[in-house]
Write a protein that holds these residues in place. Structure first.
Motif, mmCIF file in Angstrom:
data_model
loop_
_atom_site.group_PDB
_atom_site.id
_atom_site.type_symbol
_atom_site.label_atom_id
_atom_site.label_comp_id
_atom_site.label_asym_id
_atom_site.label_seq_id
_atom_site.Cartn_x
_atom_site.Cartn_y
_atom_site.Cartn_z
ATOM 1 N N VAL A 30 77.182 -55.691 68.430
ATOM 2 C CA VAL A 30 76.874 -56.721 69.416
ATOM 3 C C VAL A 30 76.391 -56.055 70.693
ATOM 4 N N SER A 31 75.198 -56.395 71.113
ATOM 5 C CA SER A 31 74.644 -55.783 72.314
ATOM 6 C C SER A 31 75.129 -56.512 73.557
ATOM 7 N N ARG A 32 74.925 -55.866 74.696
ATOM 8 C CA ARG A 32 75.273 -56.475 75.982
ATOM 9 C C ARG A 32 74.518 -57.784 76.170
ATOM 10 N N ALA A 33 73.238 -57.806 75.793
ATOM 11 C CA ALA A 33 72.434 -59.014 75.976
ATOM 12 C C ALA A 33 72.977 -60.176 75.149
ATOM 13 N N GLU A 34 73.440 -59.890 73.927
ATOM 14 C CA GLU A 34 73.984 -60.953 73.077
ATOM 15 C C GLU A 34 75.252 -61.544 73.685
ATOM 16 N N VAL A 35 76.115 -60.686 74.208
ATOM 17 C CA VAL A 35 77.360 -61.165 74.806
ATOM 18 C C VAL A 35 77.067 -62.004 76.049
ATOM 19 N N ILE A 36 76.149 -61.526 76.898
ATOM 20 C CA ILE A 36 75.815 -62.263 78.117
ATOM 21 C C ILE A 36 75.161 -63.596 77.775
ATOM 22 N N THR A 37 74.308 -63.614 76.753
ATOM 23 C CA THR A 37 73.683 -64.867 76.326
ATOM 24 C C THR A 37 74.735 -65.876 75.904
ATOM 25 N N GLU A 38 75.679 -65.428 75.078
ATOM 26 C CA GLU A 38 76.739 -66.321 74.601
ATOM 27 C C GLU A 38 77.578 -66.840 75.771
ATOM 28 N N ASP A 39 77.936 -65.954 76.695
ATOM 29 C CA ASP A 39 78.762 -66.361 77.835
ATOM 30 C C ASP A 39 78.001 -67.307 78.763
ATOM 31 N N ALA A 40 76.706 -67.048 78.963
ATOM 32 C CA ALA A 40 75.909 -67.904 79.838
ATOM 33 C C ALA A 40 75.792 -69.314 79.262
ATOM 34 N N LEU A 41 75.567 -69.406 77.962
ATOM 35 C CA LEU A 41 75.463 -70.724 77.327
ATOM 36 C C LEU A 41 76.798 -71.460 77.393
ATOM 37 N N TRP A 42 77.892 -70.712 77.242
ATOM 38 C CA TRP A 42 79.213 -71.340 77.343
ATOM 39 C C TRP A 42 79.437 -71.886 78.749
ATOM 40 N N LEU A 43 79.063 -71.109 79.776
ATOM 41 C CA LEU A 43 79.215 -71.569 81.154
ATOM 42 C C LEU A 43 78.366 -72.805 81.424
ATOM 43 N N GLU A 44 77.155 -72.832 80.879
ATOM 44 C CA GLU A 44 76.291 -74.003 81.065
ATOM 45 C C GLU A 44 76.905 -75.245 80.425
#
Length: 276
Positions: A226-240
């Motif tokens: 799991v890359s940093r970008a994948e984790v940030i994408t998942e977290d950003a969508l969760w926050l939205e």
């Protein structure tokens, strides 16, 4: 040498890879609950941006770069400084505001006068070459001599002014096709071939894995799933999904809004490719 543990069922990392087994989904739900609890306990408390904005703006007008300001403020995210200057946020996290208002800009040195480790500058020039940008074109756009940029590729230290100019130019060109800016096809082909021969990673690699300024960061893809970008994408969508705007999500995650936009677009493209 870094060591990594393999992804196993029952971990959120496995869920992020697309696994829908119950234990992996449960791990993801537990993470989300902990995240939500932290938001409730700490609260998305925001403070007035204006005092911090006025200070950052004054430093920037004196010639200090966004990176220097971020370092002077205790190493807060450069994305926060960028958002403040761009006017894309109206409030600020209290910790970020305290860091800026309590910072001593003298700790960042004189604008452009100090010598810095060349790792980040070298990697940015190499990454641009991997996308087809010839060194002479990058140097011209950064407002420096070709020799200065060439020395940065092979040197160990660069002047701060050189590092900041290359960093700003990199941000402008990293996702721009050189052919669309007047660079001839044979030149871009030769530049990409040169970069491949040296094994230089492109900007997408550094977006995914981070650490472009860290000399200890690997320059080949780590053996993790799991890359940093994948984790940030998942977290950003969760926050939205929980009421945050994308600007707010970006600030909370310590990245820029454009980084999240690009990561989400790439994630969608990967899913379409895998489904085809």
């Amino acid at each position: 040498m870094t060591t990594t543990t393999p992804v196993q069922h029952g971990e959120r990392r496995c869920y992020l890879r697309g696994c829908q087994r119950p234990e992996c989904r449960d791990a993801h739900r537990r993470y989300c609950k902990r995240y939500a609890l932290r938001v409730v306990e700490q609260g998305p408390v925001r403070v007035d941006l204006r005092p911090a904005h006025d200070r950052v703006q004054a430093w920037y007008q004196q010639g200090y770069s966004q990176r220097q300001i971020a370092l002077a403020a205790g190493g807060i995210s450069e994305g926060v400084i960028q958002s403040i200057l761009a006017g894309t946020i109206n409030t600020l996290h209290p910790a970020s505001a305290r860091a800026i208002l309590g910072a001593r800009i003298e700790d960042a040195g004189q604008p452009g006068a100090t010598r810095l480790d060349a790792t980040g500058t070298r990697r940015r020039l190499q990454a641009l070459a991997a996308t087809g940008w010839p060194l002479i074109q990058v140097a011209q756009r950064a407002g420096m001599a070709h020799k200065t940029a060439r020395d940065a590729v092979h040197g160990t230290h660069v002047y701060a002014a050189t590092a900041h100019a290359i960093a700003d130019t990199y941000d402008q060109l990293a996702h721009q096709a050189p052919e669309q800016h007047g660079v001839r096809q044979w030149v871009t082909d030769r530049t990409r071939k040169w970069a491949r021969a040296h094994g230089w990673p492109d900007p997408t690699f550094w977006e995914d894995w981070g650490g472009i300024d860290d000399p200890a960061a690997p320059e080949t893809e780590p053996e993790v799933s799991v890359s940093r970008a994948e984790v940030i994408t998942e977290d950003a969508l969760w926050l939205e999904r929980h009421g945050y705007t994308r600007h707010q999500a970006a600030e909370r995650l310590g990245v820029t809004k454009s980084y999240i936009d690009h990561s989400i677009q790439r994630a969608a493209a990967r899913r379409q490719k895998e489904a085809a």
